[in-house]
Write an enzyme that holds these catalytic residues in place. Structure first.
Site, PDB file in Angstrom:
ATOM      1  N   CYS A   2       0.867  -1.171   0.000  1.00 61.77           N
ATOM      2  CA  CYS A   2       0.000   0.000   0.000  1.00 61.77           C
ATOM      3  C   CYS A   2       0.904   1.222   0.000  1.00 61.77           C
ATOM      4  O   CYS A   2       2.110   1.100   0.140  1.00 61.77           O
ATOM      5  CB  CYS A   2      -0.871   0.040   1.247  1.00 61.77           C
ATOM      6  SG  CYS A   2      -1.827  -1.461   1.518  1.00 61.77           S
ATOM      7  N   ARG A  27       1.396   1.781  -6.019  1.00 63.37           N
ATOM      8  CA  ARG A  27       1.544   0.794  -4.948  1.00 63.37           C
ATOM      9  C   ARG A  27       0.217   0.155  -4.551  1.00 63.37           C
ATOM     10  O   ARG A  27       0.180  -0.780  -3.751  1.00 63.37           O
ATOM     11  CB  ARG A  27       2.154   1.450  -3.710  1.00 63.37           C
ATOM     12  CG  ARG A  27       3.547   1.984  -3.915  1.00 63.37           C
ATOM     13  CD  ARG A  27       4.077   2.572  -2.639  1.00 63.37           C
ATOM     14  NE  ARG A  27       4.163   1.586  -1.578  1.00 63.37           N
ATOM     15  CZ  ARG A  27       5.199   0.773  -1.384  1.00 63.37           C
ATOM     16  NH1 ARG A  27       6.238   0.839  -2.167  1.00 63.37           N
ATOM     17  NH2 ARG A  27       5.186  -0.098  -0.401  1.00 63.37           N
ATOM     18  N   TRP A  74      -3.935  -1.438  -1.183  1.00 58.07           N
ATOM     19  CA  TRP A  74      -3.940  -2.649  -2.020  1.00 58.07           C
ATOM     20  C   TRP A  74      -4.334  -3.750  -1.041  1.00 58.07           C
ATOM     21  O   TRP A  74      -3.530  -4.182  -0.225  1.00 58.07           O
ATOM     22  CB  TRP A  74      -2.546  -2.863  -2.601  1.00 58.07           C
ATOM     23  CG  TRP A  74      -2.398  -4.102  -3.414  1.00 58.07           C
ATOM     24  CD1 TRP A  74      -1.816  -5.275  -3.016  1.00 58.07           C
ATOM     25  CD2 TRP A  74      -2.793  -4.303  -4.762  1.00 58.07           C
ATOM     26  NE1 TRP A  74      -1.839  -6.178  -4.035  1.00 58.07           N
ATOM     27  CE2 TRP A  74      -2.430  -5.614  -5.114  1.00 58.07           C
ATOM     28  CE3 TRP A  74      -3.441  -3.504  -5.710  1.00 58.07           C
ATOM     29  CZ2 TRP A  74      -2.678  -6.148  -6.375  1.00 58.07           C
ATOM     30  CZ3 TRP A  74      -3.682  -4.039  -6.959  1.00 58.07           C
ATOM     31  CH2 TRP A  74      -3.306  -5.334  -7.288  1.00 58.07           C
ATOM     32  N   ASN A 100       0.986  -0.448   6.094  1.00 61.73           N
ATOM     33  CA  ASN A 100       1.282  -1.264   4.923  1.00 61.73           C
ATOM     34  C   ASN A 100       1.972  -2.515   5.446  1.00 61.73           C
ATOM     35  O   ASN A 100       2.908  -2.407   6.233  1.00 61.73           O
ATOM     36  CB  ASN A 100       2.206  -0.457   3.993  1.00 61.73           C
ATOM     37  CG  ASN A 100       2.810  -1.295   2.901  1.00 61.73           C
ATOM     38  OD1 ASN A 100       2.191  -2.230   2.408  1.00 61.73           O
ATOM     39  ND2 ASN A 100       4.026  -0.964   2.507  1.00 61.73           N
ATOM     40  N   GLY A 101       1.496  -3.691   5.056  1.00 61.46           N
ATOM     41  CA  GLY A 101       2.127  -4.928   5.526  1.00 61.46           C
ATOM     42  C   GLY A 101       1.063  -5.943   5.921  1.00 61.46           C
ATOM     43  O   GLY A 101      -0.114  -5.788   5.594  1.00 61.46           O
ATOM     44  N   GLU A 482       7.683 -20.468 -20.210  1.00 65.36           N
ATOM     45  CA  GLU A 482       7.605 -19.121 -19.627  1.00 65.36           C
ATOM     46  C   GLU A 482       8.776 -18.249 -20.102  1.00 65.36           C
ATOM     47  O   GLU A 482       8.592 -17.068 -20.397  1.00 65.36           O
ATOM     48  CB  GLU A 482       7.569 -19.232 -18.094  1.00 65.36           C
ATOM     49  CG  GLU A 482       7.562 -17.914 -17.346  1.00 65.36           C
ATOM     50  CD  GLU A 482       6.371 -16.999 -17.639  1.00 65.36           C
ATOM     51  OE1 GLU A 482       5.401 -17.431 -18.283  1.00 65.36           O
ATOM     52  OE2 GLU A 482       6.438 -15.828 -17.243  1.00 65.36           O
ATOM     53  N   LYS A 486       8.217 -14.785 -22.137  1.00 68.01           N
ATOM     54  CA  LYS A 486       8.773 -13.494 -21.698  1.00 68.01           C
ATOM     55  C   LYS A 486       9.525 -12.829 -22.839  1.00 68.01           C
ATOM     56  O   LYS A 486       9.358 -11.652 -23.100  1.00 68.01           O
ATOM     57  CB  LYS A 486       9.730 -13.659 -20.507  1.00 68.01           C
ATOM     58  CG  LYS A 486       9.130 -13.894 -19.151  1.00 68.01           C
ATOM     59  CD  LYS A 486       8.408 -12.719 -18.537  1.00 68.01           C
ATOM     60  CE  LYS A 486       6.972 -12.669 -18.913  1.00 68.01           C
ATOM     61  NZ  LYS A 486       6.015 -13.476 -18.268  1.00 68.01           N
ATOM     62  N   GLU A 489       7.134 -11.697 -25.806  1.00 64.55           N
ATOM     63  CA  GLU A 489       6.129 -10.661 -25.569  1.00 64.55           C
ATOM     64  C   GLU A 489       6.739  -9.269 -25.413  1.00 64.55           C
ATOM     65  O   GLU A 489       6.075  -8.285 -25.704  1.00 64.55           O
ATOM     66  CB  GLU A 489       5.183 -11.001 -24.409  1.00 64.55           C
ATOM     67  CG  GLU A 489       5.778 -11.055 -23.041  1.00 64.55           C
ATOM     68  CD  GLU A 489       4.761 -11.487 -21.970  1.00 64.55           C
ATOM     69  OE1 GLU A 489       3.549 -11.387 -22.191  1.00 64.55           O
ATOM     70  OE2 GLU A 489       5.212 -11.926 -20.895  1.00 64.55           O
ATOM     71  N   HIS A 505      11.316 -33.843 -33.007  1.00 62.37           N
ATOM     72  CA  HIS A 505      10.112 -34.029 -33.820  1.00 62.37           C
ATOM     73  C   HIS A 505       9.712 -32.734 -34.527  1.00 62.37           C
ATOM     74  O   HIS A 505       8.546 -32.559 -34.881  1.00 62.37           O
ATOM     75  CB  HIS A 505       8.967 -34.543 -32.952  1.00 62.37           C
ATOM     76  CG  HIS A 505       9.280 -35.864 -32.314  1.00 62.37           C
ATOM     77  ND1 HIS A 505       9.420 -37.016 -33.037  1.00 62.37           N
ATOM     78  CD2 HIS A 505       9.535 -36.192 -31.027  1.00 62.37           C
ATOM     79  CE1 HIS A 505       9.729 -38.025 -32.226  1.00 62.37           C
ATOM     80  NE2 HIS A 505       9.810 -37.538 -30.995  1.00 62.37           N
ATOM     81  N   LYS A 604      -2.636  -5.965 -19.778  1.00 67.04           N
ATOM     82  CA  LYS A 604      -2.293  -6.562 -18.489  1.00 67.04           C
ATOM     83  C   LYS A 604      -3.374  -7.545 -18.058  1.00 67.04           C
ATOM     84  O   LYS A 604      -3.095  -8.587 -17.482  1.00 67.04           O
ATOM     85  CB  LYS A 604      -2.126  -5.442 -17.451  1.00 67.04           C
ATOM     86  CG  LYS A 604      -1.712  -5.931 -16.065  1.00 67.04           C
ATOM     87  CD  LYS A 604      -0.282  -6.418 -16.083  1.00 67.04           C
ATOM     88  CE  LYS A 604       0.138  -7.085 -14.786  1.00 67.04           C
ATOM     89  NZ  LYS A 604       1.241  -8.036 -15.016  1.00 67.04           N
TER      90      LYS A 604
HETATM   91  C1  G6P Z   1      -2.509 -11.327 -19.955  1.00 64.12           C
HETATM   92  C2  G6P Z   1      -1.221 -10.804 -19.336  1.00 64.12           C
HETATM   93  C3  G6P Z   1      -0.365 -11.964 -18.838  1.00 64.12           C
HETATM   94  C4  G6P Z   1      -1.137 -12.835 -17.885  1.00 64.12           C
HETATM   95  C5  G6P Z   1      -2.462 -13.300 -18.508  1.00 64.12           C
HETATM   96  C6  G6P Z   1      -3.355 -13.931 -17.454  1.00 64.12           C
HETATM   97  O1  G6P Z   1      -2.203 -12.003 -21.133  1.00 64.12           O
HETATM   98  O2  G6P Z   1      -0.515 -10.036 -20.277  1.00 64.12           O
HETATM   99  O3  G6P Z   1       0.790 -11.456 -18.187  1.00 64.12           O
HETATM  100  O4  G6P Z   1      -0.373 -13.956 -17.522  1.00 64.12           O
HETATM  101  O5  G6P Z   1      -3.194 -12.190 -19.040  1.00 64.12           O
HETATM  102  O6  G6P Z   1      -3.698 -12.930 -16.545  1.00 64.12           O
HETATM  103  P1  G6P Z   1      -4.180 -13.224 -15.077  1.00 64.12           P
HETATM  104  O7  G6P Z   1      -4.457 -11.862 -14.502  1.00 64.12           O
HETATM  105  O8  G6P Z   1      -5.426 -14.059 -15.187  1.00 64.12           O
HETATM  106  O9  G6P Z   1      -3.096 -13.940 -14.360  1.00 64.12           O
END
Ligand code: G6P
Length: 609
Positions: A2, A27, A74, A100-101, A482, A486, A489, A505, A604
């Site tokens: 937060c 935050r 948050w 915060n915590g 993953e 990364k 993207e 294959h 996001k």
């Molecule tokens: C979008 C984001 C990813 C995320 C995915 C699932 O594609 O760009 O970074 O992994 O959604 O999002 P979530 O909020 O359900 O983990």
């Protein structure tokens, strides 16, 4: 995570607090509030929603004063709401706190305080502070705050304001950041530098276990035992934009570097003091329900799906339950077999992904017990699930998920260990050893981050590259997926994540000196197989960057470059292996000048199908 702001001085506190909260909105942003001393009273204004809603409330009901505290939330305990927004006050309404915590023992403290007649108005852990300090108050606010802090277990950045000490703010820190800002006859306090940068560049960084008493003309810092602390004032050189990112160039890099703390927060309170038991109060399954589970179904999208893949390995290996996993967009159209014996685990950082929500509803409607793993308290999946385990990563701003991923992995391990413990599928001794290994992960992650410059240099190799392969086997097959995700993207370099044994294959046809291969080859059951796969790549003139363990004397004989991670049990290597791959992707994209925090075409949170 937060945001906290406090002010004491000659100026209009409301203006400074609101301004500071806006700078800290990154935050947390589910609710905001402030408390200001106005004509001998505490004026409190707080609202669920973004800071503009609080500003609107202040237009309708203005406050004026020169001492105040503010907070942008948050949520961790209690959903976002007006009541749960900070500041929280004591019974008498004479003292206000922002925090915060996470207070681990808040339920026990709350019960004890309620037993002594204290009236709580929220579901937060924070409110315990207000009543605890009130219960200790006997004319000395500093003494009461210190006495309260001695009873609390957990993490906190805390600021306290009281009508009984009107010219004072008291702040304390334990594992959550707090800085003090120093002006002319005015003092500031904040979670982070951006909140004070418009007013002063002179700051003091409060350390764990310290308490600060702020008056207009200065600050006194002590430890909890009363020992005075003297600390030099630092001069901040960053500009405002850099300060918001903690001095990092991008939020993604900041979030990568926050992982040791995020992992520590995700573990907090979930391992018994003797290190022998996992406690997950969020998982609301009775012993009878636990033993009736016959299978697990994991549902997620994107990076969260990769965390689920690792979860499958962990749950099957430790809890001996069959695990099926599906990307949510596929599950919803295939009439899956789900019944009352199914534990459905829905993983979502945002808790709002449309496909994941649809999967959750499908599982719930068919009678499964739904466990949500999410980073956002009060999100849709949080509200709709039967049980919830939070990843305490704090807000993730960069589109490419990093700290949310590794904390999701941590929750998967804790869940697997908990199911194993409750279902009696592994000896206590073996479980204790794994718990011990889990506890070392945050500091091991820190060790990797300390060597990030070496990964920066490796990224230069990707400047002229258009395609790449990421290979892994077993529990690190998801790491390969993953790592590739990364890279593609944020750098837009084509990257294919593959199960290393499957390479022959198809993807083997891609290998040329211009298509590097990143291979995760850590000690464990598939290590020798990975070495064979690396040799296959080398035999075709491919360039191999391997991720391997510290002290492995073999790997460098086969791979062109080796990135070392600390040793841990094979099952937990995906958390550690993820970090260098995040850094590799980041530095590749940065070399290419990409818009790292907001890559093209991506969002996001994908809230449409
Ligand atoms: C979008 C984001 C990813 C995320 C995915 C699932 O594609 O760009 O970074 O992994 O959604 O999002 P979530 O909020 O359900 O983990």
């Amino acid at each position: 995570m937060c945001g906290i702001v406090g002010y004491i001085g000659p100026a209009d506190a409301k203006h400074i607090l609101l301004d500071g909260l806006r700078k800290l909105e990154y935050r947390g942003y589910d609710s905001a509030g402030l408390a200001i001393q106005q004509a001998g009273e505490l004026a409190i204004r707080k609202r669920q929603g973004k800071i503009d809603r609080l500003a609107g409330e202040l237009d309708l009901a203005p406050v004026e004063g020169m001492v105040g505290i503010g907070h942008t939330r948050w949520a961790t305990h209690g959903a976002p709401s007006d009541d749960n927004a900070h500041p929280h006050v004591d019974c008498a309404g004479r003292m206000a706190v922002v925090h915060n915590g996470i207070i681990e023992n808040y339920l026990a403290l709350r019960e004890s305080l309620e037993g002594r007649g204290h009236q709580f108005r929220s579901e937060t852990d924070t409110e315990v502070f207000a009543h605890l300090i009130e219960s200790h108050y006997a004319g000395d606010l500093y003494a009461a705050v210190v006495a309260a802090l001695r009873e609390v277990v957990g993490s906190y950045a805390l600021v306290v304001m009281s009508l009984d000490a009107p010219d004072t703010l008291i702040a304390a820190r334990q594992h959550s950041p707090l800085i003090l800002g120093h002006g002319e006859q005015e003092q500031f306090i904040a979670s982070d530098v951006p909140a004070v940068l418009a007013y002063t560049r002179k700051v003091t960084y409060l350390q764990n276990g310290e308490v600060a008493v702020l008056n207009r003309d200065g600050v006194r810092i002590t430890r909890l035992d009363g020992t005075e602390v003297s600390r030099d004032i630092s001069i901040v050189a960053w500009d405002a934009a850099a300060a918001e990112k903690g001095g990092y160039k991008h939020f993604m890099l900041k979030e990568i570097n926050e992982q040791p703390t995020a992992l520590e927060e995700t573990l907090r309170g979930r391992i018994s003091e003797d290190g022998a038991q996992i406690t997950l109060p969020g998982l609301k399954l009775s012993p009878a329900q636990l033993s009736a589970i016959s299978r697990v179904l994991i549902i997620a999208c994107g990076t969260a799906y990769h965390a689920g893949l690792v979860g499958k390995y962990a749950i099957e290996q430790l809890a001996r339950l069959p695990v099926e996993i599906d990307v949510a967009s596929e599950l919803r159209y295939r009439d899956p077999i789900i019944d009352e014996g199914t534990l459905a685990i829905v993983i979502s950082q945002s808790g709002e992904t449309a496909d994941t929500q649809a999967g959750l509803h499908e599982a719930r409607d068919k009678g499964a017990h739904v466990l949500a793993v999410t980073n956002v308290v009060g999100s849709s999946v949080d509200r709709d699930a039967d049980s919830v385990l939070y990843t305490y990563a704090g807000p993730e701003i960069a589109v490419a998920s990093t700290k949310a991923y590794t904390t999701q992995l941590m929750v998967m391990y804790l869940t697997a260990l908990y199911l194993a413990q409750e279902r009696g599928t592994m000896p206590d001794e073996a479980r204790i050893q794994l718990i011990d290994a889990v506890r070392r992960i945050p500091s091991q992650t820190q060790t990797i981050l300390e060597g990030q410059e070496a990964i920066h240099s490796l990224a230069d190799r990707f400047d002229e590259i258009h395609s790449s392969l990421f290979l892994g086997r077993g529990v690190n097959f998801p790491t390969a997926l993953e790592g590739a995700l990364k890279l593609k993207e944020i750098s837009y370099i084509h990257a294919e994540g593959y199960a290393a044994g499957e390479m022959k294959h198809g993807p083997i046809a891609l290998i040329t000196p211009q298509c590097p291969t990143v291979a995760v080859a850590v000690p464990g059951g598939v290590y020798d197989k990975m070495l064979s796969n690396i040799k296959e790549v080398k035999a075709r003139a491919g360039h191999v960057i391997a991720v391997g363990a510290e002290g492995d004397g073999e790997l460098h004989k086969y791979a062109d470059d080796v990135i070392r991670i600390p040793r841990t049990v094979e099952l937990f290597t995906p958390v550690l292996a993820a970090v260098p791959l995040q850094l590799l992707a980041y530095y590749c994209a940065d070399n290419l000048g990409m818009d790292i925090d907001q890559p093209r075409n991506l969002a996001k949170s994908v809230t449409v199908e």
